[in-house]
Design a protein around this motif. Structure first.
Motif, PDB file in Angstrom:
ATOM      1  N   TRP A 162       0.857  -1.185   0.000  1.00 43.12           N
ATOM      2  CA  TRP A 162       0.000   0.000   0.000  1.00 43.12           C
ATOM      3  C   TRP A 162       0.897   1.241   0.000  1.00 43.12           C
ATOM      4  O   TRP A 162       1.118   1.867   1.040  1.00 43.12           O
ATOM      5  CB  TRP A 162      -0.931  -0.008   1.206  1.00 43.12           C
ATOM      6  CG  TRP A 162      -2.094  -0.943   1.036  1.00 43.12           C
ATOM      7  CD1 TRP A 162      -2.652  -1.345  -0.132  1.00 43.12           C
ATOM      8  CD2 TRP A 162      -2.830  -1.591   2.077  1.00 43.12           C
ATOM      9  NE1 TRP A 162      -3.706  -2.200   0.112  1.00 43.12           N
ATOM     10  CE2 TRP A 162      -3.845  -2.366   1.442  1.00 43.12           C
ATOM     11  CE3 TRP A 162      -2.754  -1.596   3.465  1.00 43.12           C
ATOM     12  CZ2 TRP A 162      -4.762  -3.136   2.167  1.00 43.12           C
ATOM     13  CZ3 TRP A 162      -3.667  -2.352   4.178  1.00 43.12           C
ATOM     14  CH2 TRP A 162      -4.658  -3.116   3.538  1.00 43.12           C
ATOM     15  N   ASP A 164       0.518   4.166  -0.996  1.00 40.60           N
ATOM     16  CA  ASP A 164      -0.099   5.460  -0.717  1.00 40.60           C
ATOM     17  C   ASP A 164      -0.236   5.725   0.774  1.00 40.60           C
ATOM     18  O   ASP A 164      -0.701   6.795   1.179  1.00 40.60           O
ATOM     19  CB  ASP A 164      -1.472   5.539  -1.389  1.00 40.60           C
ATOM     20  CG  ASP A 164      -2.393   4.401  -0.959  1.00 40.60           C
ATOM     21  OD1 ASP A 164      -1.879   3.328  -0.591  1.00 40.60           O
ATOM     22  OD2 ASP A 164      -3.625   4.594  -0.990  1.00 40.60           O
ATOM     23  N   ARG A 165       0.157   4.757   1.596  1.00 41.76           N
ATOM     24  CA  ARG A 165       0.099   4.922   3.046  1.00 41.76           C
ATOM     25  C   ARG A 165       1.504   5.162   3.585  1.00 41.76           C
ATOM     26  O   ARG A 165       2.399   4.334   3.421  1.00 41.76           O
ATOM     27  CB  ARG A 165      -0.508   3.684   3.712  1.00 41.76           C
ATOM     28  CG  ARG A 165      -1.946   3.403   3.291  1.00 41.76           C
ATOM     29  CD  ARG A 165      -2.533   2.290   4.129  1.00 41.76           C
ATOM     30  NE  ARG A 165      -3.896   1.965   3.744  1.00 41.76           N
ATOM     31  CZ  ARG A 165      -4.681   1.096   4.388  1.00 41.76           C
ATOM     32  NH1 ARG A 165      -4.201   0.468   5.465  1.00 41.76           N
ATOM     33  NH2 ARG A 165      -5.901   0.858   3.975  1.00 41.76           N
TER      34      ARG A 165
END
Length: 338
Positions: A162, A164-165
């Motif tokens: 992930w 985008d985290r």
């Protein structure tokens, strides 16, 4: 037919997921369900193969597979080649690894719906599986290092899936730093042992080891590196972040890599340095017991104050690692390596 499969099973357990990892992106171009089914089938087939090999090992005893030999399973002396050594403990760990990887793959197929990069995700999952199975089967110290690196790099990329985290990237960064330091320690230890004995085969090293000062330094380096990878306190700081910030299916898979590192501790203590007549392995055992108790204390107390459920579970997992380390330390303290 079945006999030939069993003979070559140690190599197939690594080769099948390894080569399948590079086929997976091609299948993604057909349909995502084809890719998902392929990965699950690959892991299911290798699990069945591991079960068949386990039956053979528990019935016939230890099996040595020598790459490049005319008859890979037959050896009259310690071979100077790449070797897989399969015994009861290693095949048991292989079964655990494949079971966890299969569960992770099945869960991933239902958990991920419209995520980008799933072709690379499944490639990394299969590479990680091949790496940790290689760690558990290899009878060679340098190949143990190679498989450890494959496992570490694939695991780091999965933790950062992930992207985008921010916290996922931070967890992956912590993991790769710890992994790089651990890999450096393992490589240094392998270099020390090779310089001493001109050999990398674990059986040959265990037979000839003289327990010199350099050998003891190598032992410390190996235990420190594997303790980092296993998440033993005070080197556990990466584990709660990795378990808590990675996708749930990745967390499932990383549990297996942690167990593979604990298996490495077992191999170092009970096989490589198992004839420690000139080194007090009981002292190492009590040290591991102390680290295990510290790991349990930190894991349990930190779990109690967490507000995030996933991080609470992650710290509880740290405590579980402590129980396993206490078991290894108790065995050493009791002199079971003899």
């Amino acid at each position: 037919m079945m006999e030939n499969i069993i003979i070559h099973a140690p190599a197939l357990l690594v080769a099948i997921p390894l080569f399948s990892a590079f086929i997976t992106p091609l299948l993604s171009r057909l349909h995502h369900r084809v890719r998902d089914a392929f990965v699950i089938i690959v892991l299911a087939v290798t699990e069945i193969l591991a079960i068949l090999l386990a039956q053979h090992i528990y019935a016939q005893g230890i099996m040595t597979y020598v790459f490049g030999a005319d008859i890979p399973s037959l050896t009259t002396e310690i071979p100077i080649r790449i070797v897989f050594e399969v015994d009861g403990m290693s095949i048991f760990m292989v079964l655990i690894s494949f079971t966890i990887a299969l569960v992770a793959a099945v869960y991933s197929a239902s958990f991920f719906k419209k995520e980008d990069g799933l072709d690379r995700y499944y490639t990394l999952l299969l590479l990680m599986t091949a790496g940790m199975v290689g760690m558990e089967l290899t009878g060679d110290m340098f190949n143990f290092f190679v498989f450890l690196e494959i496992t570490s790099i694939a695991s780091c990329a999965l933790i950062a899936f992930w992207i985008d985290r921010e916290r996922s990237l931070e967890a992956a960064f912590k993991y790769i730093v710890i992994s790089a330091i651990g890999a450096l320690f393992v490589l240094m230890a392998v270099g020390f042992l090779y310089g001493q004995y001109d050999a990398l085969n674990i059986a040959m090293l265990a037979k000839n080891i003289q327990f010199t000062f350099v050998d003891k330094v190598a032992l410390v380096l190996l235990l420190a590196a594997l303790a980092m990878k296993a998440g033993i306190a005070p080197m556990h700081m990466w584990l709660p972040d990795a378990y808590g910030e990675a996708p749930p299916s990745v967390t499932i898979a990383i549990v297996a890599t942690t167990q593979a590192s604990l298996y490495g501790v077992l191999r170092v203590c009970f096989t490589l340095y198992g004839k420690g007549i000139e080194i007090n392995m009981a002292t190492i055992g009590w040290l591991l017991v102390g680290l295990g108790l510290l790991t349990i204390f930190i894991g349990v107390t930190m779990a109690l104050i967490q507000k995030s459920f996933t991080r609470a579970i992650a710290y509880a997992a740290v405590g579980e690692v402590g129980y396993m380390i206490i078991g290894i330390g108790t065995g050493l303290a009791a002199g079971l390596q003899d």
